[in-house]
Design an enzyme around this catalytic site. Structure first.
Site, short mmCIF file in Angstrom:
data_model
loop_
_atom_site.label_atom_id
_atom_site.label_comp_id
_atom_site.label_asym_id
_atom_site.label_seq_id
_atom_site.Cartn_x
_atom_site.Cartn_y
_atom_site.Cartn_z
N HIS A 242 0.85 -1.18 0.00
CA HIS A 242 0.00 0.00 0.00
C HIS A 242 0.89 1.24 0.00
O HIS A 242 1.94 1.26 0.64
CB HIS A 242 -0.93 0.01 1.22
CG HIS A 242 -2.04 1.02 1.14
ND1 HIS A 242 -1.87 2.34 1.47
CD2 HIS A 242 -3.32 0.89 0.73
CE1 HIS A 242 -3.02 2.98 1.29
NE2 HIS A 242 -3.91 2.12 0.84
N GLU A 301 -7.51 -4.78 -0.29
CA GLU A 301 -8.07 -5.34 -1.52
C GLU A 301 -8.15 -6.87 -1.48
O GLU A 301 -9.08 -7.46 -2.04
CB GLU A 301 -7.22 -4.90 -2.72
CG GLU A 301 -7.24 -3.40 -2.96
CD GLU A 301 -6.05 -2.92 -3.77
OE1 GLU A 301 -5.22 -3.77 -4.16
OE2 GLU A 301 -5.94 -1.71 -3.99
#
Length: 356
Positions: A242, A301
């Protein structure tokens, strides 16, 4: 500065993203104290402040707003049905009135949860189903998708997801919403700008490819070899790493716990879950060895894809479901920007050829 990294573009009382310590705070509450413990309506109330009705009236008013949004599905024709679900959502949202009033905010908060199931059903050749204002927001979204009363475990799982993605600092779509809101164009214009940003694969379009990766791996025993070959080719592993978090994404933990509860209720395919666990285990181990200088942990995700798949949403609808949760943050940031009253107008540095 490329990407505006580390540039402070706004002051906000809505959410704090602490990437170094893996913390997300929403209106003074840690994500761990909200996700799995309250529903999306409560978080919408936290974020909405003076923009929305008092909490006692919010649930009823939101249910009525879902009914008003459903009236717009009469415009869901073959042209809109031929679009992607995200583009269809944007087209239907564009029909909503613009303004900076409470009724507009309520309608925008309610609409994605109505439009996304309607678009999914339309693409399957099925009629859109009307909302039931007596249901909670998450329960109604699932009922409109499947045409039956959802199980309590499924409602809790969807609520956890919607809460988890409700707001996340000044991400690309939220920043787009604030820029448009700063012009006083109205809440609808701000939300449409946000959906446009969310459509991009570098933002809201990422969870679906996680399932593509699992499909490609095929079985748990193939996970190690497949991941090793993908990393050798220089490919990105979807669902890991991320831009902000230097440690584990706290939203990933909240969704993993929700997925485990859903699995305990028998609502998750056991083989699919075993495959995902093997992929996560192998990916983390190999990323640690092959990219030791980069903190590449499981992100939101990865478990988003598994959770939404288990709830019956097709992968092409994942971005739309993301919008159904994040619209709370978009509206709150738009309202906060309007209250500040300042037009967002940054400067640029010219690096082109000099004039003669």
């Amino acid at each position: 500065m490329s990407g505006l990294d580390d540039v402070i573009a706004a002051e906000t009382s809505l959410s704090e993203v602490d990437g170094l310590n893996g913390r997300l705070v929403i209106c003074g509450y840690r994500l761990e104290d909200l996700a799995g413990r309250t529903d999306w309506e409560n978080v919408l109330n936290l974020l909405g402040g003076r923009m929305l009705p008092e909490s006692a009236a919010l649930r009823e008013r939101l249910g009525m707003a879902r009914q008003r949004a459903f009236a717009e599905t009469r415009w869901l024709d073959d042209g809109i049905a031929a679009l992607s679900i995200t583009e269809g959502l944007r087209a239907l949202m564009a029909r909503l009135p613009d303004g900076e009033d409470q009724e507009t905010a309520l309608l925008l908060a309610a609409a994605p949860s109505v439009f996304v199931p309607a678009l999914i059903r339309c693409k399957r050749g099925m009629a859109a189903l009307p909302p039931d204002p007596a249901l909670t927001h998450a329960a109604d979204m699932l009922a409109m998708l499947h045409g039956r009363a959802p199980r309590a475990e499924a409602v809790a799982a969807l609520d956890t997801y919607l809460v988890t993605v409700s707001d996340h600092g000044l991400n690309a779509s939220t920043f787009a919403a604030r820029v448009v809101a700063s012009t006083r164009a109205g809440y609808t214009s701000a939300v449409l700008a946000a959906i446009g940003a969310l459509k991009g694969p570098l933002h809201g379009g990422a969870p679906g490819p996680v399932l593509d990766m699992l499909d490609a791996v095929g079985s748990p025993e193939k996970a190690g070899r497949w991941i090793g070959e993908a990393l050798t080719r220089g490919e990105r592993l979807m669902g890991f790493g991320h831009r902000i978090y230097r440690v584990r994404d706290p939203r990933a933990d909240a969704l993993k716990a929700a997925l485990a509860r859903l699995g305990a209720a028998g609502d998750v395919d056991r083989e699919r879950l075993a495959l995902a666990e093997a992929v996560e285990r192998e990916a983390l181990a190999q990323l640690k060895v092959k990219k030791p200088d980069r903190p590449l942990q499981t992100n939101v995700e990865f478990f988003t894809a598994l959770l939404l798949e288990a709830l019956g949403f097709p992968r092409e609808a994942f971005t739309g479901v993301f919008a159904a949760g994040r619209v709370s943050g978009w509206l709150a940031h738009a309202h906060e920007q309007i209250e500040g009253g300042r037009l967002i107008r940054p400067q640029s540095r010219y690096v082109g050829p000099k004039a003669a």
